[in-house]
Design a protein around this motif. Structure first.
Motif, PDB file in Angstrom:
ATOM      1  N   CYS A 421       0.825  -1.216   0.000  1.00 16.65           N
ATOM      2  CA  CYS A 421       0.000   0.000   0.000  1.00 16.65           C
ATOM      3  C   CYS A 421       0.859   1.266   0.000  1.00 16.65           C
ATOM      4  O   CYS A 421       0.516   2.259  -0.648  1.00 16.65           O
ATOM      5  N   HIS A 422       1.989   1.246   0.723  1.00 21.06           N
ATOM      6  CA  HIS A 422       2.880   2.405   0.719  1.00 21.06           C
ATOM      7  C   HIS A 422       3.590   2.539  -0.618  1.00 21.06           C
ATOM      8  O   HIS A 422       3.782   3.658  -1.121  1.00 21.06           O
ATOM      9  N   ARG A 429      -2.793   3.588   3.110  1.00 23.18           N
ATOM     10  CA  ARG A 429      -1.428   3.426   3.610  1.00 23.18           C
ATOM     11  C   ARG A 429      -1.234   4.109   4.968  1.00 23.18           C
ATOM     12  O   ARG A 429      -0.426   3.654   5.794  1.00 23.18           O
TER      13      ARG A 429
END
Length: 718
Positions: A421-422, A429
Motif C-alpha cells: 500500500c505504501h 497506507r
C-alpha cells in the motif's frame, strides 16, 4: 489318414482342379434352397474364422507349394491377400463348446425371450444395493439426456470423464452402468460414446467388461437401436483390440462411427445433444487441411493423415480405415502441443504415454506447427502487466492474513500488505504500519474485509484484475480460505457497474462466466452437498442482483452457460443456475422480472420462431431452447413474490403462447408457472380485506387432471 499325405502331396494339382470344377454351378441348374438360422450362420462364420486363423501358416505354405510357375504366382498373390485379411481380422475367439457360456456382449435375441432381466442380473443388482455410486454419478461420465430426431431416449458415455483408478470396487462400475440403463431396458434407446481425448487412464478394466457382458440383459441388447462412437482414436482402437471385445454381426450393424462431431446433429437435434461443447467444437477455429504421412516400418503401405491445427492442439484424421469392433472407420487423434516435438525441418513426433508417432510433412507445414506451438506456450505462460502486479500482491496479502494455523505468516502478511500500500500510494497506507512482533488473531477476516472495502472505493481501476486474481486464489484455497476470498471480493464485485461499457464489457462478461462456472462446480451434486454453494449465492450473486445495470449481462451469461455446459432443463446444473436467478431477483424483483419477461417476448419475434408453421418446427428452433431456459427462470421467481402481479398481462400472454409445447418437463413447467402465479395473486391481493374466492376456485380447478391434460401432462413432477 496320415498314410494319405504322400498321395495328396503328389496329386495336389489335379485335386485342386477337380475341386474347382465341382464348385462351378451349371447355368441351367436350379440352386437348392438352404435354410440356416442367423445363429447358425454366426456360429459357422466364427468357426471358419477360427480354423483359417489357426492354420494360416499351413494354408499359406500350401498356396505357395505349386510347382507350376503360373499357379505359383497366383498362389503368392492369394497368400499375401489371405495373410493381410487374417491380420486385419485379428485372432478370433475360440468356438464355444456345447454347454459353455458365451462372455461376448449379447447381440441376438435368445430363443425364449423373457420380458424381465436375467436371473444373474437380478442377483447382481440385489447384491450391490448397498453400494453408493454417487462418486461415479458426480463424475457424470454416463447419464441419460434428451432424445434423437425419432424421439428415442439417449444415454451418453463421456470416456474422458471416467478414471479407472478412482474406482475402489470391482462391482461399482458395472452396477452404475446397469442402474443408469435400467429404465430403458424395455424400450428402444441409443447410446453415444464420446472417445474424444480417450487415454490410458480412462480405460475400464477388461474383467469389468467381461462381467458386464454376462450381466447385460438380453432384452436390453435387443432394444439398443444404435451405438454411436464419436471421435475414435488410436488409444481406443488398441484398447478394444487388447481386451478382445468381440461383437457378433447383429451388434456391429448397430455401430455408427462419427469422426466429424457435428455429424451427430444428423441424428440428435443440437438442442437435445448433451455432448460437451469441446467435443462438438473441435473443428471450430482450425486451419485449412494439410496432408502428412506417418513414418512407419511397414513396407506395404504409407499411412496418410489429414492435419488441422487448433490454438491448443493438432487434429490428425487417418485417411485409411481401421477395423474397430468389426466396423471400418477412420481414426481421429487430438494431440496437444505439449506432447509434440519437431525433430527436423520436415518431421515431427507426437508422444502419447510410452508410444510415439513420427510424421513427415513439408517444411512450410513444419514451420506452421512450430509457430502454433510457440504461440500456445506463450499464451499459457502468465505474463504480468503493470496493472496486474498490485492486484496480485493484494490477493496474496489478503489470503495469507486469513491463515488460521500460522500466526507468523499472518504477521508477515500484514507487513507485506502495508509495504504494498505504501509502495503504490494507496489511500489506506496511512492506516497501516510495518511493525515486527505484531500478534494478529486467527480470525482476521473483519480486518481484511474493511481494508478491501476501502481499497475497492479508492482504487476501483484495479477491479477487473483484482477479481480475476481473486478467482485464481479461490481455486487454490481450503474452505476457510474460499470463504475469505468471497468476503473480500464482494465490494469489488459492486465496482463492475463501472465496467459495462462497450470497450470493457467482454472483460466483465468473462468474469461473470467464471463465477457461473465456479458456482456450477461448487454445487455439483446438489447445492447442499457443498458448503460453498450458499456462500456463493449470498456473497456473489446477491451482490450482482444489487447492480441494476448488470442484470442484462448476467442473464446473457446464464443463457450462454446453459448451452456451453449442455444443461438440460431438468438437470442438477440447471438447478444451480435457477438458484443463481432467485438470488439475483431477490434484490430487485421488479427490475429483474421485467428484464426476464422482455427477453422472453423478444424471442417470439425471432425469425426462426415466426417462420415456423407447425409445433414441431417451433420446438426444433434455436430460439425455443432459449425460451425453455428463460421459462424455467421465470418459474423459479414466480414464488416468494419475486414476480410482481403488475406483470400479469405479460405472464398470461407467455403462458398462452407456449402451453402444451415442448418436452414433458417444459409442459409441466408452463402449468406450474400458471399455478405459482395464481397462488401469488391470491396470497398478495385482497378485496375489501378478504381474499378473492373466485381466484381460489380457479386455482383449485386448474390443478385437476382434465386441465392438466390440456397442458399435455399427467404427472405432478417437474
Amino acid at each position: 489318414m496320415r498314410g494319405m499325405d504322400p498321395f495328396i502331396e503328389t496329386n495336389i494339382t489335379p485335386l485342386c482342379d477337380l475341386l474347382d470344377q465341382i464348385v462351378i454351378i451349371p447355368e441351367n441348374s436350379v440352386t437348392p434352397v438352404i435354410n440356416f438360422t442367423d445363429d447358425q450362420k454366426e456360429d459357422d462364420i466364427g468357426r471358419l474364422h477360427y480354423q483359417l486363423f489357426t492354420n494360416r501358416e499351413k494354408v499359406s505354405r500350401l498356396l505357395l507349394s505349386s510347382k507350376n510357375e503360373e499357379s505359383k504366382t497366383k498362389g503368392k498373390l492369394v497368400s499375401e491377400r489371405f495373410m493381410n485379411i487374417m491380420t486385419q481380422l485379428d485372432a478370433p475367439p475360440e468356438p464355444k463348446k456345447q454347454g459353455a457360456h458365451n462372455v461376448a456382449i449379447r447381440s441376438s435375441t435368445p430363443t425364449v425371450q423373457s420380458k424381465e432381466p436375467t436371473m444373474m442380473y437380478n442377483q447382481f443388482m440385489s447384491a450391490c444395493e448397498s453400494l453408493d455410486d454417487k462418486v461415479l454419478k458426480d463424475k457424470k461420465f454416463y447419464f441419460p439426456q434428451g432424445f434423437t430426431k425419432q424421439h428415442t431416449p439417449v444415454l451418453y458415455y463421456l470416456a474422458r470423464n471416467f478414471v479407472a483408478e478412482q474406482v475402489d470396487s470391482n462391482d461399482l462400475y458395472n452396477y452404475h452402468l446397469l442402474k443408469t440403463t435400467k429404465p430403458f431396458f424395455t424400450k428402444p434407446y441409443v447410446i453415444v460414446l464420446d472417445c474424444t481425448l480417450f487415454g490410458l487412464e480412462n480405460q475400464p478394466q477388461a474383467t469389468w467388461l467381461y462381467r458386464l457382458a454376462q450381466l447385460w440383459p438380453a432384452n436390453a441388447s435387443k432394444n439398443l437401436e444404435t451405438f454411436y462412437i464419436v471421435n475414435p482414436n488410436r488409444t481406443f482402437k488398441s484398447f478394444v483390440k487388447n481386451i478382445k471385445l468381440n461383437l457378433a454381426p447383429r451388434t456391429t450393424k448397430k455401430i455408427v462411427f462419427i469422426t466429424s462431431p457435428t455429424k451427430i446433429y444428423d441424428f440428435i437435434p443440437e438442442s437435445e445433444c448433451a455432448l460437451p461443447s469441446f467435443t462438438t467444437s473441435i473443428e471450430a477455429g482450425t486451419t485449412p487441411v494439410y496432408h502428412v504421412s506417418q513414418v512407419s516400418a511397414s513396407k506395404y503401405r504409407t499411412k496418410e493423415f489429414s492435419l488441422r491445427m487448433r490454438d491448443d492442439m493438432l487434429i490428425l484424421l487417418s485417411q485409411h480405415t481401421s477395423g474397430v469392433l468389426g466396423v471400418n472407420t477412420q481414426l481421429l487423434d487430438l494431440c496437444p502441443y505439449v506432447s509434440l516435438t519437431i525433430s527436423d525441418d520436415d518431421y515431427f513426433t507426437i508422444k502419447a504415454g510410452t508410444r510415439s508417432m513420427t510424421f513427415r510433412c513439408t517444411k512450410e507445414v513444419a514451420k506452421l506447427i512450430k509457430a502454433r506451438k510457440d504461440r500456445y506456450h506463450a499464451s499459457n505462460t502468465k505474463v504480468f502487466r503493470p496493472s496486474d502486479v498490485p492486484a496480485t500482491l493484494l490477493n496474496i496479502a489478503f489470503i495469507n492474513l486469513g491463515n488460521v494455523k500460522n500466526p507468523l505468516l499472518r504477521s508477515i502478511s500484514y507487513n507485506f500488505l502495508s509495504s504494498v500500500c505504501h509502495n503504490y500510494t494507496f489511500s489506506v497506507r496511512s492506516q497501516l504500519l510495518e511493525v515486527n512482533g505484531l500478534c494478529l488473531p486467527s480470525n482476521s477476516s473483519n480486518f481484511v474485509e474493511k481494508v478491501s472495502e476501502k481499497l475497492a472505493i479508492s482504487e476501483s481501476k484495479l477491479t477487473l484484475e483484482f477479481i480475476a486474481e481473486g478467482l485464481q486464489s479461490y481455486s487454490q484455497c481450503d474452505t476457510i480460505g474460499k470463504s475469505l476470498c468471497l468476503d473480500y471480493m464482494k465490494p469489488w464485485i459492486m465496482n463492475l457497474r463501472h465496467f459495462l461499457s462497450a470497450e470493457q464489457r467482454e472483460k466483465a462478461k468473462k468474469l461473470v462466466v467464471s463465477f457461473v462456472e465456479l458456482t456450477l462446480k461448487e454445487t455439483e451434486g446438489g447445492s447442499s452437498a457443498n458448503g460453498m454453494g450458499p456462500g456463493l449465492l449470498t456473497k456473489v450473486w446477491k451482490t450482482f442482483g444489487a447492480i441494476d445495470s448488470a442484470v442484462d449481462l448476467v442473464l446473457e451469461c446464464l443463457l450462454s452457460s446453459t448451452a456451453d455446459f449442455k444443461c438440460a432443463i431438468d438437470s442438477e446444473a440447471m438447478d444451480s443456475l435457477e438458484d443463481i436467478v432467485v438470488a439475483i431477483a431477490s434484490q430487485n424483483p421488479q427490475l429483474f422480472a421485467g428484464k426476464l419477461l422482455t427477453s422472453i417476448l423478444n424471442l417470439f419475434t425471432q425469425g426462426d420462431i415466426v417462420n415456423s408453421s407447425t409445433e414441431h418446427e417451433v420446438v426444433s428452433t434455436g430460439s425455443w431452447r432459449q425460451i425453455e431456459v428463460y421459462e424455467r427462470f421465470l418459474l423459479m421467481v414466480s414464488f416468494q413474490g419475486l414476480l410482481p402481479s403488475t406483470f400479469l398481462p405479460e405472464v398470461f400472454h407467455i403462458i398462452i403462447l407456449i402451453f402444451g409445447l415442448g418436452s414433458s418437463v417444459a409442459r409441466a413447467s408452463t402449468h406450474s408457472l400458471l399455478i405459482n402465479f395464481l397462488h401469488h395473486l391470491y396470497t398478495s391481493t385482497t378485496f375489501d380485506g378478504t381474499p378473492n374466492a373466485a381466484l381460489q376456485f380457479h386455482l383449485n380447478e386448474f390443478q385437476q387432471l382434465r386441465y392438466r391434460l390440456l397442458f399435455g401432462i399427467t404427472s405432478e413432477r417437474i
